[in-house]
Design a protein around this motif. Sequence first.
Motif, PDB file in Angstrom:
ATOM      1  N   PRO A  37       0.643  -1.078   0.054  1.00 49.92           N
ATOM      2  CA  PRO A  37      -0.017   0.061   0.249  1.00 49.92           C
ATOM      3  C   PRO A  37       1.026   1.270   0.045  1.00 49.92           C
ATOM      4  O   PRO A  37       0.532   2.204  -0.795  1.00 49.92           O
ATOM      5  CB  PRO A  37      -0.759  -0.206   1.278  1.00 49.92           C
ATOM      6  CG  PRO A  37      -0.684  -1.477   1.464  1.00 49.92           C
ATOM      7  CD  PRO A  37       0.487  -1.998   1.150  1.00 49.92           C
ATOM      8  N   HIS A  38       1.907   1.438   0.856  1.00 49.50           N
ATOM      9  CA  HIS A  38       2.919   2.473   0.720  1.00 49.50           C
ATOM     10  C   HIS A  38       3.663   2.687  -0.570  1.00 49.50           C
ATOM     11  O   HIS A  38       3.648   3.868  -1.057  1.00 49.50           O
ATOM     12  CB  HIS A  38       3.988   2.296   1.992  1.00 49.50           C
ATOM     13  CG  HIS A  38       3.565   2.304   3.180  1.00 49.50           C
ATOM     14  ND1 HIS A  38       2.760   3.244   3.890  1.00 49.50           N
ATOM     15  CD2 HIS A  38       3.353   1.399   4.175  1.00 49.50           C
ATOM     16  CE1 HIS A  38       2.428   3.537   5.038  1.00 49.50           C
ATOM     17  NE2 HIS A  38       2.761   2.070   5.478  1.00 49.50           N
ATOM     18  N   ALA A  39       3.969   1.506  -1.249  1.00 48.03           N
ATOM     19  CA  ALA A  39       4.459   1.614  -2.290  1.00 48.03           C
ATOM     20  C   ALA A  39       3.607   2.116  -3.504  1.00 48.03           C
ATOM     21  O   ALA A  39       3.966   3.035  -4.245  1.00 48.03           O
ATOM     22  CB  ALA A  39       5.146   0.286  -2.835  1.00 48.03           C
ATOM     23  N   LEU A  40       2.453   1.798  -3.418  1.00 47.72           N
ATOM     24  CA  LEU A  40       1.476   2.069  -4.517  1.00 47.72           C
ATOM     25  C   LEU A  40       0.849   3.765  -4.328  1.00 47.72           C
ATOM     26  O   LEU A  40       0.664   4.336  -5.051  1.00 47.72           O
ATOM     27  CB  LEU A  40      -0.046   1.195  -4.330  1.00 47.72           C
ATOM     28  CG  LEU A  40      -0.151   0.067  -4.767  1.00 47.72           C
ATOM     29  CD1 LEU A  40      -1.275  -0.884  -4.552  1.00 47.72           C
ATOM     30  CD2 LEU A  40       0.529  -0.297  -6.242  1.00 47.72           C
ATOM     31  N   GLU A  41       1.323   4.077  -2.965  1.00 48.88           N
ATOM     32  CA  GLU A  41       1.004   5.790  -2.831  1.00 48.88           C
ATOM     33  C   GLU A  41       2.425   6.525  -3.254  1.00 48.88           C
ATOM     34  O   GLU A  41       2.317   7.786  -3.151  1.00 48.88           O
ATOM     35  CB  GLU A  41       1.097   6.168  -1.369  1.00 48.88           C
ATOM     36  CG  GLU A  41      -0.551   5.399  -0.833  1.00 48.88           C
ATOM     37  CD  GLU A  41      -0.378   5.468   0.841  1.00 48.88           C
ATOM     38  OE1 GLU A  41       0.410   6.121   1.352  1.00 48.88           O
ATOM     39  OE2 GLU A  41      -1.385   5.280   1.254  1.00 48.88           O
ATOM     40  N   GLY A  42       3.421   5.605  -3.719  1.00 50.87           N
ATOM     41  CA  GLY A  42       4.698   6.390  -4.399  1.00 50.87           C
ATOM     42  C   GLY A  42       5.808   6.859  -3.338  1.00 50.87           C
ATOM     43  O   GLY A  42       6.509   7.719  -3.607  1.00 50.87           O
ATOM     44  N   LYS A  43       5.650   6.066  -2.055  1.00 48.40           N
ATOM     45  CA  LYS A  43       6.743   6.288  -1.089  1.00 48.40           C
ATOM     46  C   LYS A  43       8.062   5.497  -1.533  1.00 48.40           C
ATOM     47  O   LYS A  43       7.870   4.293  -1.874  1.00 48.40           O
ATOM     48  CB  LYS A  43       6.093   5.905   0.298  1.00 48.40           C
ATOM     49  CG  LYS A  43       4.771   6.655   0.568  1.00 48.40           C
ATOM     50  CD  LYS A  43       5.246   7.808   1.247  1.00 48.40           C
ATOM     51  CE  LYS A  43       4.010   8.748   1.578  1.00 48.40           C
ATOM     52  NZ  LYS A  43       2.892   7.860   2.563  1.00 48.40           N
TER      53      LYS A  43
END
Length: 372
Positions: A37-43
């Motif tokens: 989920p964090h990766a999909l937010e661009g983090k």
Amino acid sequence: MEEDKNFKDLGICEQLAEACDNLGWKIPTKIQAEAIPHALEGKDLIGLAQTGSGKTGAFALPILQSLLESPQAFFACVLSPTRELAIQIAEHFEALGACIGVKCAVLVGGIDRVQQTNNLANRPHIIVGTPGRLVDHLSNTKGFSLRTLKYLVLDEADRLLNEDFEKPINEILNVIPRERRTYLFSATMTSKVKKLQRACLRNPVKIEAASKYSTVDTLKQQFCLLPAKYKECYLVYILTEMSGCTSMVFTRTCDATLFLAMMLRHLGLRAIPINGKMTQSKRSGALNQFKAGECNILICTDVASRGLDIELVDMVINYDIPTSYKLYNHRVGRTARAGRSGVAVSLVNQYEWEWFVQIENDIGRQHMPFVW
């Protein structure tokens, strides 16, 4: 992690969720559930997870989803410390991305450069490689650059930061865009990993799916105290008693892998060696024979202790005791993967007892005596 969470619940699109299902990935692992989920937010991400925890899926799925949204060549680069791990990561990308036509190129030593150059000419989406060979191509392969790179992944970052890789890693960081997403995955957070974090990640989210020294709970850890001169006899006895098992036997030297494999084969056991002195084609061949079940005993140095996802390894034997808890964790992590059970047996002679006790102290877990 909630039991009913699946990959679609994490935000993974229908096509990729179906690819996960085809690979038998039904429920996300802890590192996947927390990282995706964090990766999909661009983090940017720092993922600390024990071996066998599903790290590859945690970075491959968000990258593939992003690629699907904006396709381009040379979209992502994954760096790995070993050739075998690089090949395996590329296989995961290809399997997950088959439904969307993903092209990968593997850049590692020991394999024909011309073939790799031809693969780069086909403008792949994903580059997976070891640092030295990637720098070689960046310097010498006409028309190849990573100036448009969107994602950089450093897998097994603790190992990538030793002296062998420091110079090529710095060279790569100097020629790729600063505007990118960076994922750093490591079994342990060493001072060098912290240094790299400061150098190339921006406001990263840290996900810790394992304690510093942990081994998985489904792993049964045993030891056998024995005189040094009878070590080969004990090894033969254990492998004969457990002849139906798939086993990996770890030694300290390349010569020991060849000697033990030859000895075991003379005794009718299906053993094959793998070590860093072998050519890449022979290493890949040995690994494929082992994965296919043609040989059920792989005699290896620590070249095979990092990240290799070999289905159903029943037993790991430490023929030579490793010199650190980190190496121990990586070796025994070849079994008891993805929730399955496994056995690790350490053959401890009179000269190795102190090392072994130190490992027990570091991992905070005492071994049971091996039951004959």
